[in-house]
Scaffold this active site. Structure first.
Site, PDB file in Angstrom:
ATOM      1  N   GLU A 110       2.169 -13.426  12.096  1.00  0.00           N
ATOM      2  CA  GLU A 110       2.675 -12.256  12.813  1.00  0.00           C
ATOM      3  C   GLU A 110       2.431 -11.038  11.919  1.00  0.00           C
ATOM      4  O   GLU A 110       2.648 -11.110  10.704  1.00  0.00           O
ATOM      5  CB  GLU A 110       4.168 -12.418  13.105  1.00  0.00           C
ATOM      6  CG  GLU A 110       4.508 -13.650  13.927  1.00  0.00           C
ATOM      7  CD  GLU A 110       3.827 -13.658  15.286  1.00  0.00           C
ATOM      8  OE1 GLU A 110       3.577 -12.569  15.853  1.00  0.00           O
ATOM      9  OE2 GLU A 110       3.549 -14.767  15.792  1.00  0.00           O
ATOM     10  N   HIS A 150       2.113   3.530  -9.129  1.00  0.00           N
ATOM     11  CA  HIS A 150       1.921   2.089  -9.355  1.00  0.00           C
ATOM     12  C   HIS A 150       3.090   1.512 -10.168  1.00  0.00           C
ATOM     13  O   HIS A 150       3.536   0.394  -9.923  1.00  0.00           O
ATOM     14  CB  HIS A 150       0.593   1.833 -10.061  1.00  0.00           C
ATOM     15  CG  HIS A 150      -0.601   2.223  -9.236  1.00  0.00           C
ATOM     16  ND1 HIS A 150      -0.759   1.808  -7.932  1.00  0.00           N
ATOM     17  CD2 HIS A 150      -1.681   3.001  -9.515  1.00  0.00           C
ATOM     18  CE1 HIS A 150      -1.894   2.304  -7.448  1.00  0.00           C
ATOM     19  NE2 HIS A 150      -2.475   3.043  -8.381  1.00  0.00           N
ATOM     20  N   ARG A 153     -12.339   2.401  -7.731  1.00  0.00           N
ATOM     21  CA  ARG A 153     -11.490   3.581  -7.994  1.00  0.00           C
ATOM     22  C   ARG A 153     -11.896   4.238  -9.311  1.00  0.00           C
ATOM     23  O   ARG A 153     -12.617   3.643 -10.113  1.00  0.00           O
ATOM     24  CB  ARG A 153     -10.025   3.135  -8.043  1.00  0.00           C
ATOM     25  CG  ARG A 153      -9.571   2.669  -6.667  1.00  0.00           C
ATOM     26  CD  ARG A 153      -8.090   2.525  -6.575  1.00  0.00           C
ATOM     27  NE  ARG A 153      -7.739   2.193  -5.200  1.00  0.00           N
ATOM     28  CZ  ARG A 153      -6.525   2.258  -4.708  1.00  0.00           C
ATOM     29  NH1 ARG A 153      -5.512   2.625  -5.481  1.00  0.00           N
ATOM     30  NH2 ARG A 153      -6.289   1.956  -3.450  1.00  0.00           N
ATOM     31  N   ARG A 155      -1.203   9.228 -10.141  1.00  0.00           N
ATOM     32  CA  ARG A 155      -1.161   8.034  -9.282  1.00  0.00           C
ATOM     33  C   ARG A 155      -0.541   6.835  -9.988  1.00  0.00           C
ATOM     34  O   ARG A 155       0.146   6.020  -9.381  1.00  0.00           O
ATOM     35  CB  ARG A 155      -2.576   7.692  -8.788  1.00  0.00           C
ATOM     36  CG  ARG A 155      -3.115   8.689  -7.777  1.00  0.00           C
ATOM     37  CD  ARG A 155      -4.545   8.312  -7.388  1.00  0.00           C
ATOM     38  NE  ARG A 155      -4.599   6.976  -6.830  1.00  0.00           N
ATOM     39  CZ  ARG A 155      -4.409   6.697  -5.528  1.00  0.00           C
ATOM     40  NH1 ARG A 155      -4.187   7.670  -4.658  1.00  0.00           N
ATOM     41  NH2 ARG A 155      -4.467   5.451  -5.106  1.00  0.00           N
ATOM     42  N   LEU A 193      11.322 -20.008  -5.511  1.00  0.00           N
ATOM     43  CA  LEU A 193      10.378 -19.167  -4.755  1.00  0.00           C
ATOM     44  C   LEU A 193       8.991 -19.304  -5.379  1.00  0.00           C
ATOM     45  O   LEU A 193       8.857 -19.222  -6.601  1.00  0.00           O
ATOM     46  CB  LEU A 193      10.818 -17.691  -4.837  1.00  0.00           C
ATOM     47  CG  LEU A 193       9.882 -16.654  -4.212  1.00  0.00           C
ATOM     48  CD1 LEU A 193       9.903 -16.731  -2.682  1.00  0.00           C
ATOM     49  CD2 LEU A 193      10.265 -15.226  -4.647  1.00  0.00           C
ATOM     50  N   ASP A 248       0.829  -1.209   0.000  1.00  0.00           N
ATOM     51  CA  ASP A 248       0.000   0.000   0.000  1.00  0.00           C
ATOM     52  C   ASP A 248       0.864   1.261   0.000  1.00  0.00           C
ATOM     53  O   ASP A 248       1.963   1.266   0.562  1.00  0.00           O
ATOM     54  CB  ASP A 248      -0.902  -0.011   1.247  1.00  0.00           C
ATOM     55  CG  ASP A 248      -2.033   1.003   1.119  1.00  0.00           C
ATOM     56  OD1 ASP A 248      -2.402   1.375  -0.011  1.00  0.00           O
ATOM     57  OD2 ASP A 248      -2.552   1.425   2.178  1.00  0.00           O
ATOM     58  N   GLY A 249       0.363   2.319  -0.622  1.00  0.00           N
ATOM     59  CA  GLY A 249       1.030   3.621  -0.568  1.00  0.00           C
ATOM     60  C   GLY A 249       1.537   4.144  -1.906  1.00  0.00           C
ATOM     61  O   GLY A 249       2.172   5.204  -1.940  1.00  0.00           O
ATOM     62  N   ASN A 250       1.234   3.437  -2.992  1.00  0.00           N
ATOM     63  CA  ASN A 250       1.712   3.893  -4.312  1.00  0.00           C
ATOM     64  C   ASN A 250       1.146   5.264  -4.687  1.00  0.00           C
ATOM     65  O   ASN A 250       1.850   6.122  -5.221  1.00  0.00           O
ATOM     66  CB  ASN A 250       1.280   2.915  -5.417  1.00  0.00           C
ATOM     67  CG  ASN A 250       1.923   1.559  -5.274  1.00  0.00           C
ATOM     68  OD1 ASN A 250       2.881   1.401  -4.533  1.00  0.00           O
ATOM     69  ND2 ASN A 250       1.384   0.572  -5.985  1.00  0.00           N
ATOM     70  N   ARG A 270      -4.773  -1.965   8.986  1.00  0.00           N
ATOM     71  CA  ARG A 270      -5.960  -2.780   8.685  1.00  0.00           C
ATOM     72  C   ARG A 270      -5.614  -3.833   7.639  1.00  0.00           C
ATOM     73  O   ARG A 270      -4.586  -3.764   6.977  1.00  0.00           O
ATOM     74  CB  ARG A 270      -7.133  -1.910   8.238  1.00  0.00           C
ATOM     75  CG  ARG A 270      -6.836  -1.021   7.053  1.00  0.00           C
ATOM     76  CD  ARG A 270      -8.064  -0.163   6.684  1.00  0.00           C
ATOM     77  NE  ARG A 270      -7.746   0.759   5.616  1.00  0.00           N
ATOM     78  CZ  ARG A 270      -7.733   2.094   5.743  1.00  0.00           C
ATOM     79  NH1 ARG A 270      -8.046   2.650   6.895  1.00  0.00           N
ATOM     80  NH2 ARG A 270      -7.429   2.851   4.711  1.00  0.00           N
TER      81      ARG A 270
HETATM   82  C1  IPE Z   1      -5.278  -2.674  -0.156  1.00  0.00           C
HETATM   83  O1  IPE Z   1      -4.987  -1.321  -0.291  1.00  0.00           O
HETATM   84  C2  IPE Z   1      -5.270  -3.351  -1.503  1.00  0.00           C
HETATM   85  C3  IPE Z   1      -3.971  -3.465  -2.162  1.00  0.00           C
HETATM   86  C4  IPE Z   1      -2.827  -3.100  -1.668  1.00  0.00           C
HETATM   87  C5  IPE Z   1      -4.006  -4.083  -3.452  1.00  0.00           C
HETATM   88  P1  IPE Z   1      -6.143  -0.231  -0.407  1.00  0.00           P
HETATM   89  O2  IPE Z   1      -5.486   1.075  -0.580  1.00  0.00           O
HETATM   90  O3  IPE Z   1      -7.117  -0.642  -1.463  1.00  0.00           O
HETATM   91  O4  IPE Z   1      -6.851  -0.352   1.015  1.00  0.00           O
HETATM   92  P2  IPE Z   1      -7.804   0.681   1.762  1.00  0.00           P
HETATM   93  O5  IPE Z   1      -8.861   1.103   0.777  1.00  0.00           O
HETATM   94  O6  IPE Z   1      -6.971   1.854   2.197  1.00  0.00           O
HETATM   95  O7  IPE Z   1      -8.340  -0.073   2.932  1.00  0.00           O
HETATM   96  C1  IPE Z   2      -1.709   0.243  -3.316  1.00  0.00           C
HETATM   97  O1  IPE Z   2      -1.415   1.603  -3.332  1.00  0.00           O
HETATM   98  C2  IPE Z   2      -1.887  -0.335  -4.689  1.00  0.00           C
HETATM   99  C3  IPE Z   2      -3.268  -0.659  -5.036  1.00  0.00           C
HETATM  100  C4  IPE Z   2      -4.286  -0.631  -4.236  1.00  0.00           C
HETATM  101  C5  IPE Z   2      -3.512  -1.066  -6.406  1.00  0.00           C
HETATM  102  P1  IPE Z   2      -2.574   2.683  -3.297  1.00  0.00           P
HETATM  103  O2  IPE Z   2      -2.951   3.008  -4.709  1.00  0.00           O
HETATM  104  O3  IPE Z   2      -3.700   2.227  -2.441  1.00  0.00           O
HETATM  105  O4  IPE Z   2      -1.827   3.892  -2.636  1.00  0.00           O
HETATM  106  P2  IPE Z   2      -2.439   4.936  -1.600  1.00  0.00           P
HETATM  107  O5  IPE Z   2      -2.934   4.151  -0.427  1.00  0.00           O
HETATM  108  O6  IPE Z   2      -3.544   5.671  -2.302  1.00  0.00           O
HETATM  109  O7  IPE Z   2      -1.289   5.808  -1.261  1.00  0.00           O
HETATM  110 MG    MG Z   3      -4.075   2.486  -0.467  1.00  0.00          MG
END
Ligand code: IPE
Ligand code: IPE
Ligand code: MG
Length: 246
Positions: free
Chosen positions: A197, A34, A68, A30, A128, A17-19, A184
């Site tokens: 863990e 990714h 999205r 965005r 792997l 998460d966080g891209n 979460r």
């Molecule tokens: C979880 O991240 C899904 C993936 C990393 C693919 P999200 O960005 O979709 O999660 P929420 O919406 O913040 O819970």
């Molecule tokens: C996770 O990064 C990748 C996917 C859910 C596809 P996000 O796109 O959710 O990045 P944030 O949470 O918005 O920074």
């Molecule tokens: Mg996210």
């Protein structure tokens, strides 16, 4: 420098998460985040190989990510198709076997064919196991497993459900990492993380480097895994606790 700790987790699962935030902070679209996320994933696969991790499972697109904006969804689909053609030769050279986990029916025929081709062409690799969860949801997984059993007229037990799950080919994750700072699960491996863990990293996924992985592994090695037993039981000679369903 790779960790050589004997207790390296066998199965590591990651919510990448966080891209989006990584890109937004740089005033980039965005999708640029990714794309950077794919580079980070390549680096992570290499790091797992160097550390003798047996299974890596990543969350790449959730059942809920369809909600999205359409241009982000189509950008992610294109990135998947592009990454398949680019990365499969490298995975083969590294001895990585890829599996796609999730509901493929909603994906285009071209992407579905690409997923199958990637799985077939890496099927002989053993260094792997790399599970990419795409259009995956933990609730979907439990429901599809139950449907499978019902259609065969089989009894629903913990063991039969476990065997019908999409990740039945690997043991449960030992360590679940979520990057991006959220605490979460977001419908990732609901069934399989019963005794994993949990490590939450504030790093955004594109910034998740080898040192961050080593930090997560070091955290893992501070944990005493009791699987419901007491500490004294776990530490008794000849007693190895185990959460697997008998
Ligand atoms: C979880 O991240 C899904 C993936 C990393 C693919 P999200 O960005 O979709 O999660 P929420 O919406 O913040 O819970
Ligand atoms: C996770 O990064 C990748 C996917 C859910 C596809 P996000 O796109 O959710 O990045 P944030 O949470 O918005 O920074
Ligand atoms: Mg996210």
């Amino acid at each position: 420098m790779a960790l050589t700790h004997p207790d390296v987790p066998h199965h590591v699962a990651i919510v990448m998460d966080g891209n989006g935030r990584w890109a937004t902070r740089r005033f980039l679209p965005r999708i640029a985040g990714h794309k950077q996320g794919v580079d980070s994933l390549n680096r992570c696969v290499r790091a797992c190989l160097e550390r003798n991790i047996g299974v890596l499972t990543v969350f790449a697109f959730s059942s809920e990510n369809w909600n999205r904006p359409p241009e982000e969804v189509s950008g992610l689909m294109e990135l998947l198709a592009l990454s398949l053609s680019r990365e499969v030769p490298r995975l083969n050279a590294q001895g990585v076997r890829i599996h796609f986990v999730g509901d493929r029916q909603r994906l285009s025929e071209r992407v579905q064919a690409g997923l199958l081709q990637a799985e077939l062409s890496t099927a002989g690799n053993h260094r792997l196991i790399f599970n990419v969860c795409f259009n995956y949801g933990g609730r979907w997984d439990i429901a599809q497993a139950a449907q499978k059993l019902a259609s065969r007229g089989e009894a629903i037990t913990e063991l039969s459900l476990d065997r019908a799950m999409a990740l039945a080919h690997v043991p449960d994750p030992d360590l679940l990492i979520r990057t991006g700072g959220e605490l979460r699960i977001s419908n990732f491996l609901l069934w399989q993380v019963a005794y994993s863990e949990l490590h939450f990293s504030s790093k955004l996924w594109p910034d998740f480097d080898d040192a961050a992985l080593d930090e997560a592994i070091a955290f893992f090695n501070t944990r005493e895994r009791r699987f419901g037993q007491t500490s004294a039981q776990v530490n008794a000679p000849d007693k190895k606790p185990n959460a697997r369903i008998a």
